[in-house]
Design an enzyme around this catalytic site. Sequence first.
Site, PDB file in Angstrom:
ATOM      1  N   LYS A 188       0.882  -1.163   0.000  1.00 52.57           N
ATOM      2  CA  LYS A 188       0.000   0.000   0.000  1.00 52.57           C
ATOM      3  C   LYS A 188       0.919   1.212   0.000  1.00 52.57           C
ATOM      4  O   LYS A 188       1.622   1.472   0.971  1.00 52.57           O
ATOM      5  CB  LYS A 188      -0.901   0.009   1.239  1.00 52.57           C
ATOM      6  CG  LYS A 188      -1.790   1.232   1.247  1.00 52.57           C
ATOM      7  CD  LYS A 188      -2.627   1.343   2.514  1.00 52.57           C
ATOM      8  CE  LYS A 188      -3.160   2.746   2.647  1.00 52.57           C
ATOM      9  NZ  LYS A 188      -3.736   3.047   3.928  1.00 52.57           N
TER      10      LYS A 188
ATOM     11  N   ASN B 145      -9.947   2.045   9.240  1.00 51.33           N
ATOM     12  CA  ASN B 145      -9.111   1.834  10.425  1.00 51.33           C
ATOM     13  C   ASN B 145      -9.711   2.597  11.603  1.00 51.33           C
ATOM     14  O   ASN B 145     -10.351   2.017  12.464  1.00 51.33           O
ATOM     15  CB  ASN B 145      -7.663   2.260  10.176  1.00 51.33           C
ATOM     16  CG  ASN B 145      -6.695   1.681  11.222  1.00 51.33           C
ATOM     17  OD1 ASN B 145      -5.521   1.494  10.991  1.00 51.33           O
ATOM     18  ND2 ASN B 145      -7.176   1.372  12.418  1.00 51.33           N
TER      19      ASN B 145
END
Lengths: 257, 65, 332
Positions: A96, A206
């Site tokens: 990522k 998240n």
Amino acid sequence: MLNMYGTALQSRLMLGTSQYPSPASLAESVKTSNTQIVTVSLRRESGDSLAGQHFWQMIQSLNVHVLPNTAGCHTVKEAVTTAHMAREVFKTDWIKLEVIGEQDTLQPDVYALVDAARLLVQDGFKVFPYCTEDLSVAGKLLDVGCEVLMPWGAPIGSGRGLNNPYGLRTLRAHFPDVPLVIDAGIGLPSHAAQAMELGYDMILLNTAVAKAGDPAKMAGAFAQAIEAGRSAYEAGPIEKRDMAEPSTPVLGKAYLV
Amino acid sequence: MNIVINGEPKVVHTEGLQDVLHELGYQNKVIVTALNGHFVSEPNRQQIQLKEGDKVEVLAPMQGG
Amino acid sequence: MNIAIIGAGVAGLTCATEFVARGAKVTIYEKGPSIGEQACSWWAGGMLAPWCEGETAESSVVKLGQHAKSWWKTHTAQVQENGTLVFALDRDLSELRTFAKRTTDYQSVGAQEIAQLEPDLGERFSQGLFFPEEAHIDPRKSILSLFDQLVSAGVIFKFNCEVEPGTLSGFECVVDCTGLAAQDAIPELRGVKGEMLLLRSRDVTLQRSIRLLHPRIPLYVVPRGNGLFMVGATMIENTERTRVSARSVFEMLGSAFALHPAFSEAEIVEIGVDARPAYLNNLPKVNWRGKVLTVNGMYRHGFLLAPVMARVAANAIFEGYQIPELMDEYCY
């Protein structure tokens, strides 16, 4: 079923692993979310510390794909070096890619992002770039070999949802066959459902889960919302109208005056 | 020899990177290393000899979003 | 009954107090030279704030933590019962709203009430949350006080003695209260590093613990009297028990300054660091490992929960009490 870099995925929820109140809470959230991918990072570890070892053991026991990130990197060199280190430790080509350009909004530095992506793709990485809804940047990322894009919904951790649904809708329309993952800024399951209804392929969460009062319960709620949004998209929703249109037919109505 | 490990000055008594890692307690741990800003892959750690003032980073898996 | 306790931190000393009350002969082995800075307890804040902890901790912590105040009052006579005040800066007010949703037993207070409670903060905050039933102690004075009483009660202290629980003989029971030092024997333990400061300022006075909420580094300031303030603390998933980072100090001082500008002129008396021992779910546990009873995993709730855990340990030893699996079951 979604396919990203040759991996078939049933869950359209990706989960970040930071800021949970406890490791047990993280493990539970991974379970209730049914996620198949978690993001992880690399940090300094001292010789007598076991923190990283314990964390890694726990993640491995959860049987999920791991997507390492280049969080905190500001330059091409930092990001590329971090990616190489992540590949060795996590034994995956997936990365990522985050190259931060600005400290308050944590927006990507798009020039460095594209340069780093080019170098990493050449090196055999499967890059998941964290970007904005900017079409030209998206185009360049795809040109240099990214096969997935991860545009933000809103600044990281802000919980605002989709700040620019028009831009996101345009991005989806311009690149209909590219897996698109909303990464950053989601706060509520309804935001996630909205993104899925727009045709986005996956949501990365998240803060919205980790900082919720009950992270595991929130993870489950998001999983349901993402499924709902995806089903709705596939079911072909009705369009908005300006005028009313009765849902009950008027023909055959009794004359009762 | 004085080197810098994870930003901290340290005195080590060996020169090979792999030996230094052992000296500092990293054996059998899941870690990855960089020397003076460049990634040093695991197979190469055997070959690398450190010099005075070298900056070594030793990283491990950690939470991330 | 002859009992050995390893570790003279808050866990070991509260256990000793409970065991002595039941008539046991206790010997305490401590690896350090005295009651002091080798123990995580030395660096604690000393807040007895079960309701504020409800923001992130499980409900069992909130329930069981409520026993702490009366235990410390009984055993040390140094409990300040002035409650806790919780604030946030204007741009972080969403943190205050979230905190209010997740906690109970508080009053919302406005500028006037704040000025009455803490005159030095009256001009600075127009809204806050007041938790009237909470309290604070000086953790160092408290453990030293327990030490004095235990010595008077005939407890034998062996300092500079680092021992393995399995090697002790002549005791009917060995209790391991060594915190993070037990990590090798208890692999599920992890460390959560905390850095803190002791500041001295005569330009600001506080009667009670203050919490300043923040998305990244929430701060608490605990007055210790004589112009001394404990300012803390960071929470870093790390077993490091040394090495204070510049960034942590910078952020704590910045928050202290945001709380009250007088802290910018304060003298930095101490900068401290240690790592809190914690299990994976952040709840403490009393456990039999073979013949050794371990009392560990206090995380950031040492002074709050050690009294209850000491009682559970005592019940297990003296009454053969079955130690419950879940912390919720301790709520008797």
